[in-house]
Design a protein around this motif. Structure first.
Motif, short mmCIF file in Angstrom:
data_model
loop_
_atom_site.label_atom_id
_atom_site.label_comp_id
_atom_site.label_asym_id
_atom_site.label_seq_id
_atom_site.Cartn_x
_atom_site.Cartn_y
_atom_site.Cartn_z
N THR A 1 9.30 8.91 -37.56
CA THR A 1 8.43 9.90 -36.55
C THR A 1 6.96 9.30 -37.28
O THR A 1 6.49 9.34 -37.97
N GLY B 1 2.30 8.60 -31.76
CA GLY B 1 2.78 7.64 -30.41
C GLY B 1 3.96 8.07 -30.10
O GLY B 1 4.98 8.47 -31.00
N ASP B 2 3.99 8.05 -28.79
CA ASP B 2 5.59 8.41 -28.31
C ASP B 2 6.63 7.25 -28.14
O ASP B 2 6.22 6.24 -28.06
N ARG B 3 7.66 7.55 -28.87
CA ARG B 3 8.64 6.51 -29.15
C ARG B 3 9.10 5.71 -27.89
O ARG B 3 9.28 4.57 -27.47
N ARG B 4 9.30 6.63 -26.76
CA ARG B 4 9.51 5.98 -25.48
C ARG B 4 8.48 5.13 -24.98
O ARG B 4 8.90 4.05 -24.43
N ASP B 5 7.33 5.61 -24.95
CA ASP B 5 6.15 4.51 -24.49
C ASP B 5 6.19 3.31 -25.38
O ASP B 5 6.21 2.23 -24.95
N CYS C 1 12.49 10.11 -35.28
CA CYS C 1 12.25 10.60 -34.29
C CYS C 1 13.11 10.60 -33.05
O CYS C 1 12.90 11.09 -32.34
N GLY D 1 15.72 8.96 -30.30
CA GLY D 1 15.41 8.13 -28.82
C GLY D 1 16.81 7.39 -28.60
O GLY D 1 17.26 7.00 -29.56
N PHE E 1 15.17 11.50 -24.95
CA PHE E 1 14.21 11.40 -25.98
C PHE E 1 13.81 13.01 -26.31
O PHE E 1 12.79 13.41 -26.55
N GLY F 1 14.73 14.46 -29.07
CA GLY F 1 14.46 14.52 -30.26
C GLY F 1 15.61 15.38 -31.11
O GLY F 1 15.23 15.93 -32.16
#
Length: 280
Positions: A172, A175-179, A212, A214, A229, A231
């Protein structure tokens, strides 16, 4: 490639609690079997948990107790299982390995070739980029940091890989893991005309670490096929439609939109540039 149903697992693990982690793996495999899954991907180091400093303490040989457990599951549920563990290396630093167990009892493995800066003091890098095969697909494995190096996916695609399975242990972070994933996983898929299927550890490990999660599947044109996503632990089941990749790979395209770009490479130019730089 033939149509294929896969599953990606977001899994919470406890560091060093191999028995509990293997029981959880078995539960996910059983659930996947009930949904007619043919291949299932588990995250990086899901058997012992991801902990750089303690990896040597829990590392196992292959074949070994955990590998045998995974192989039995593959045979019992007629499923290809890809699961991550720390493998003894003959030195103080183990490998980060993804075991590939088949329904016929065969067991293969991929050892992470590109280690992050914080991993190098604790692990040994692998030195091979194998492509594995079932009756439905040819596939490669890249573990987490490996995906940041475009050449790896290119080498695997040139060897015939149609799917890249990408197990992660990404913490974690801001920032967004998907992005973050879409910035480079989409590029790996698009440039090399492969499916990319990624999953991650999720939640706390009990040792001041948290992951995090995903799960994401991208098609050979860089489009998102399925994702999760939220979590939390879970199983993402995805049907891979082979028509697109077969059109690209078998030169059946009626326009440049479905070109297999790697067929137009000019490696003699790339090598010339490399040699020139070395001379200069």
């Amino acid at each position: 490639m033939k149509d294929l149903r896969i599953a990606l697992v977001q899994m919470q693990v406890n560091i060093g609690d191999v028995k509990k982690n293997r029981e959880k793996i078995a539960g996910f495999v059983e659930e996947a079997a009930s949904r007619k899954v043919e291949m299932i991907l588990f995250p990086e180091l899901c058997v012992q948990g991801y902990n750089r400093e303690r990896a040597r303490e829990f590392a196992e040989p292959i074949p070994g107790e955990s590998t045998n457990h995974i192989s039995r599951l593959a045979r019992s549920f007629n499923m290809v299982i890809l699961a991550g563990l720390a493998e003894t290396s003959g030195s103080e630093k183990p490998y980060i390995t993804q075991v590939v167990a088949y329904p016929n009892g065969q067991v293969d493995k991929y050892r992470k070739t590109h280690l992050g800066r914080s991993e190098k003091p604790h692990f040994t890098p692998g030195d091979q980029l194998p492509v594995f095969e079932t009756e439905k697909a040819r596939f490669g494995v890249e573990i987490c940091w490996d995906l940041h190096f475009p050449e790896v996916t290119t080498v695997l695609s040139l060897q015939g890989a149609e799917i890249i399975f990408a197990p992660h242990a990404s913490p974690t972070i801001v920032g967004d893991r998907r992005d973050i994933w879409l910035k480079y996983l989409s590029a790996r898929a698009y440039d090399n005309s492969v499916f990319v299927a990624a999953c991650n550890l999720v939640g706390p490990t009990g040792e001041n670490q948290e992951f995090c999660g995903g799960a994401l599947v991208i098609d050979p044109k860089g489009n998102v096929v399925a994702e999760d996503f939220r979590g939390k632990e879970g199983l993402l089941v995805v049907d891979l439609d082979s028509r697109l990749i077969n059109t690209i790979r078998h030169n059946e395209a009626t326009s440049m939109r479905h070109s297999f770009y790697l067929q137009s490479r000019r490696p003699e130019l790339y090598q010339l540039l490399v040699n020139t730089r070395l001379i200069n």
